[in-house]
Scaffold this active site. Structure first.
Site, PDB file in Angstrom:
ATOM      1  N   GLY A 297      82.606  27.788 -78.500  1.00 33.15           N
ATOM      2  CA  GLY A 297      82.257  26.927 -77.121  1.00 33.15           C
ATOM      3  C   GLY A 297      81.176  26.305 -77.049  1.00 33.15           C
ATOM      4  O   GLY A 297      80.850  25.535 -75.927  1.00 33.15           O
TER       5      GLY A 297
ATOM      6  N   PRO B  91      82.770  28.904 -84.018  1.00 33.34           N
ATOM      7  CA  PRO B  91      82.727  27.757 -83.538  1.00 33.34           C
ATOM      8  C   PRO B  91      83.526  26.515 -84.109  1.00 33.34           C
ATOM      9  O   PRO B  91      84.117  26.729 -85.299  1.00 33.34           O
ATOM     10  CB  PRO B  91      81.400  27.177 -84.187  1.00 33.34           C
ATOM     11  CG  PRO B  91      81.188  28.145 -85.382  1.00 33.34           C
ATOM     12  CD  PRO B  91      81.874  29.313 -85.040  1.00 33.34           C
ATOM     13  N   GLY B  92      84.033  25.707 -83.230  1.00 35.67           N
ATOM     14  CA  GLY B  92      85.142  24.709 -83.671  1.00 35.67           C
ATOM     15  C   GLY B  92      84.371  23.374 -83.607  1.00 35.67           C
ATOM     16  O   GLY B  92      83.953  22.512 -84.399  1.00 35.67           O
ATOM     17  N   ARG B  93      84.425  23.063 -82.038  1.00 32.92           N
ATOM     18  CA  ARG B  93      83.916  21.749 -81.878  1.00 32.92           C
ATOM     19  C   ARG B  93      82.402  21.465 -82.323  1.00 32.92           C
ATOM     20  O   ARG B  93      82.465  20.314 -82.932  1.00 32.92           O
ATOM     21  CB  ARG B  93      83.713  21.638 -80.342  1.00 32.92           C
ATOM     22  CG  ARG B  93      83.363  20.002 -79.890  1.00 32.92           C
ATOM     23  CD  ARG B  93      83.128  20.599 -78.138  1.00 32.92           C
ATOM     24  NE  ARG B  93      84.239  21.386 -77.564  1.00 32.92           N
ATOM     25  CZ  ARG B  93      85.296  20.651 -76.732  1.00 32.92           C
ATOM     26  NH1 ARG B  93      85.346  19.249 -76.600  1.00 32.92           N
ATOM     27  NH2 ARG B  93      86.259  21.635 -76.400  1.00 32.92           N
TER      28      ARG B  93
ATOM     29  N   TYR C   3      91.133  15.793 -70.021  1.00 29.58           N
ATOM     30  CA  TYR C   3      90.069  16.630 -69.396  1.00 29.58           C
ATOM     31  C   TYR C   3      89.166  15.514 -68.608  1.00 29.58           C
ATOM     32  O   TYR C   3      87.925  15.976 -68.244  1.00 29.58           O
ATOM     33  CB  TYR C   3      88.992  17.197 -70.573  1.00 29.58           C
ATOM     34  CG  TYR C   3      90.028  18.354 -71.429  1.00 29.58           C
ATOM     35  CD1 TYR C   3      90.758  19.440 -71.015  1.00 29.58           C
ATOM     36  CD2 TYR C   3      89.928  17.958 -72.873  1.00 29.58           C
ATOM     37  CE1 TYR C   3      91.288  20.085 -71.878  1.00 29.58           C
ATOM     38  CE2 TYR C   3      90.609  18.824 -73.918  1.00 29.58           C
ATOM     39  CZ  TYR C   3      91.105  19.955 -73.158  1.00 29.58           C
ATOM     40  OH  TYR C   3      91.838  20.667 -74.237  1.00 29.58           O
TER      41      TYR C   3
ATOM     42  N   CYS D  49     102.535   2.729 -73.073  1.00 34.63           N
ATOM     43  CA  CYS D  49     103.054   2.376 -71.642  1.00 34.63           C
ATOM     44  C   CYS D  49     102.697   3.321 -70.775  1.00 34.63           C
ATOM     45  O   CYS D  49     103.498   4.241 -70.230  1.00 34.63           O
ATOM     46  CB  CYS D  49     104.685   2.287 -72.195  1.00 34.63           C
ATOM     47  SG  CYS D  49     105.067   1.360 -73.512  1.00 34.63           S
ATOM     48  N   GLU D  50     101.512   3.390 -70.376  1.00 36.04           N
ATOM     49  CA  GLU D  50     101.046   4.311 -69.363  1.00 36.04           C
ATOM     50  C   GLU D  50      99.543   3.695 -68.877  1.00 36.04           C
ATOM     51  O   GLU D  50      98.830   3.398 -69.796  1.00 36.04           O
ATOM     52  CB  GLU D  50     100.616   5.529 -70.331  1.00 36.04           C
ATOM     53  CG  GLU D  50     100.528   6.838 -69.523  1.00 36.04           C
ATOM     54  CD  GLU D  50     101.647   7.516 -68.961  1.00 36.04           C
ATOM     55  OE1 GLU D  50     101.605   7.544 -67.955  1.00 36.04           O
ATOM     56  OE2 GLU D  50     102.851   7.724 -69.737  1.00 36.04           O
TER      57      GLU D  50
ATOM     58  N   TYR E 195      89.495  18.030 -81.779  1.00 39.26           N
ATOM     59  CA  TYR E 195      90.434  18.082 -80.719  1.00 39.26           C
ATOM     60  C   TYR E 195      90.857  16.681 -80.545  1.00 39.26           C
ATOM     61  O   TYR E 195      91.495  15.982 -79.368  1.00 39.26           O
ATOM     62  CB  TYR E 195      90.297  18.519 -79.262  1.00 39.26           C
ATOM     63  CG  TYR E 195      89.562  19.926 -79.237  1.00 39.26           C
ATOM     64  CD1 TYR E 195      90.509  21.016 -80.049  1.00 39.26           C
ATOM     65  CD2 TYR E 195      88.450  20.451 -79.285  1.00 39.26           C
ATOM     66  CE1 TYR E 195      90.082  22.325 -79.972  1.00 39.26           C
ATOM     67  CE2 TYR E 195      87.907  21.622 -79.619  1.00 39.26           C
ATOM     68  CZ  TYR E 195      88.697  22.498 -80.052  1.00 39.26           C
ATOM     69  OH  TYR E 195      88.527  23.826 -80.201  1.00 39.26           O
TER      70      TYR E 195
END
Ligand SMILES: *Cc1c(COP(=O)(O)O)cnc(C)c1O
Length: 469
Positions: A274, A318-320, A365, A395-396, A425
């Site tokens: 985190g 830890p990832g991010r 997010y 298409c958005e 991510y």
């Protein structure tokens, strides 16, 4: 805060990689106007490998993994009554076989959260004793593979899962190594959807309602569950250290209750991941792994001394903070459109050859990013810049990568746009919306480039369509 209320963020001066090592890959620099990562010009990558492409700075990824491993080993050095510390890389941030091997070679374990991630870590050759399995709704197949391959720990997330793991372990005639994920009641992180320990969310067993204690009693009675420790993960993109030390104290306090009420020892705790990173250069300064490890060590020592408990082995996930800044996204600019605004003025829409399929975070997010050009210098004078909105090709109308960023006023189709801090991510959340193929992940180091993950082709996409021959 809704994104519309937020002050525009952007690379007001087009951030120079050399000045922002927290935002850009360690090896990023501009040479004769061209951005270079890992010794490879991004213009060359665009020519040889195409766009869009994720570009991964191997040295930076390795370095960030190493910093975590050494910080945890030092702060929890297994002397003076401590039992050591280590880090498990949260594979969901971005996992490939080379990444798994790279972090493992730096001494980290690998945490997984699905059959796919677990299978990949195992096939990449990561020692099963260094693999964890997370998830709030694990399938029997996932648990069976974890037990058969002898992984280090399965994180129990519900009362149902206590019974499920016990049943499968009994079938296989093994003792399942389990840690228990606690819901500490702490709410941390920049966005409610990435805050995972307050009460009204799906993860973990509640301390407040007695659920966690009940699960622990059941685990203590279960003949095929081998209790290894407690776990807490309080959210993502967290700045500062207060929430981490608070969570550590809550976990140790619960360990004291387990001793007092169930006569259970807690040999290890895992305090999750985190730690926040920079995305725009206007975020708070990220907390260093060394500082996080030190604060955790202080909190754990203090609470253990208070309760007269032995200090457990301590890990983090830890990832991010390992993967995030190690990757940039390289897009090619296509159509440019000036749109007049209701209140007067214009907004310049800069369309790139990817979008929400390779970076869903802005949509999911409200995440903010910045960008610069890779193929030429960004002028420093504000007069030479234009306020732009970077949009994808989907298409958005919500397919926006950056709401507001200042880019050279003469930006044109063919320019190369580079977005930093997409390593976590980004690829792992990529989709095939509009049947757009997923970009590859190109690893660069010492002037050489090779795929960690090859780009998808339309044939890959169509291969599963049973209606095509
Ligand atoms: C997502 C996750 C992590 C990693 O979080 P980061 O914000 O990427 O550091 C760690 N542990 C658990 C249980 C997670 O779900």
């Amino acid at each position: 805060m809704r994104k519309a209320d937020r002050a525009p963020v952007g690379s007001l001066t087009c951030p120079n990689p050399g000045e922002r090592p927290d935002l850009w890959p360690w090896s990023a620099r501009r040479v004769d106007g061209v951005l270079r990562v890992g010794g490879v010009d991004l213009t060359r990558i665009a020519c040889e490998f195409g766009t869009p492409t994720f570009v991964l700075d191997v040295e930076g990824l390795r370095g960030r993994a190493r910093v975590w491993a050494s910080a945890m080993a030092e702060e929890f050095w297994d002397g003076y009554g401590m039992r050591g510390g280590d880090a498990f890389y949260a594979g969901k941030a971005f996992l490939s076989a080379d990444v798994a091997r790279l972090v493992a070679s730096e001494g980290l374990g690998v945490d997984t959260a699905s059959l796919g991630e677990l299978t990949l870590a195992l096939r990449a050759g990561v020692d099963p004793k260094r693999i964890g399995l997370h998830g709030n709704n694990k399938s029997d197949e996932e648990i069976r593979l974890a037990l058969e391959s002898g992984i280090h720990r399965i994180f129990i997330d519900s009362m149902d899962e206590v019974r499920q793991v016990e049943r499968i372990a009994a079938e296989l005639g093994v003792a399942a190594p389990v840690m228990v994920r606690l819901k500490s009641g702490i709410h941390a992180g920049g966005n409610e959807y990435v805050a995972t320990a307050h009460e009204d969310q799906k993860f973990g067993l509640s301390l407040a309602t007695g659920q966690a204690l009940e699960a622990m009693a059941a685990i203590a009675r279960a003949p095929h569950l081998d209790f290894r420790g407690l776990h807490s993960h309080i959210g993502s993109q967290i700045f500062g250290t207060r929430a981490f030390s608070q969570a550590a104290r809550i976990v140790i306090d619960f360990a004291a209750r387990l001793r007092d009420e169930l006569a259970l020892g807690v040999p290890a705790i895992d305090l999750g991941g985190g730690v926040g990173i920079s995305y725009t250069g206007q975020d708070p300064v990220p907390t260093s792994p060394v500082e996080v490890a030190r604060v955790l060590a202080d909190a754990v020592r203090e609470r253990c001394a208070h309760h007269g408990l032995p200090i457990p082995h301590v890990s983090v996930e830890p990832g991010r903070s390992i993967a995030g800044a190690s990757m940039v996204m390289l897009y090619r600019v296509g159509a440019i459109k000036d749109v007049s605004l209701e209140g007067g003025g214009v907004r310049r829409y800069v369309a790139i050859d990817g979008g929400m399929s390779d970076n869903i975070r802005p949509v999911l997010y409200d995440a903010a990013y910045t960008a610069t050009l890779a193929n030429r210098d960004c002028p420093a004078q504000p007069g030479a810049l234009a306020r732009c909105r970077v949009v994808g090709k989907h298409c958005e109308s919500g397919d926006i990568i950056i709401r507001d960023v200042d880019l050279p006023g003469d930006i044109a189709g063919g320019d190369l746009l580079v977005v930093p801090a997409v390593g976590a991510y980004g690829y792992s959340m990529a989709s095939n919306y509009n049947m757009v193929t997923k970009p590859g992940v190109l690893a660069v180091e010492d002037g050489a480039a090779r795929w960690f993950v090859r780009p998808q082709t339309v044939d890959h996409l169509l291969a599963l369509d049973a209606g095509l021959a």
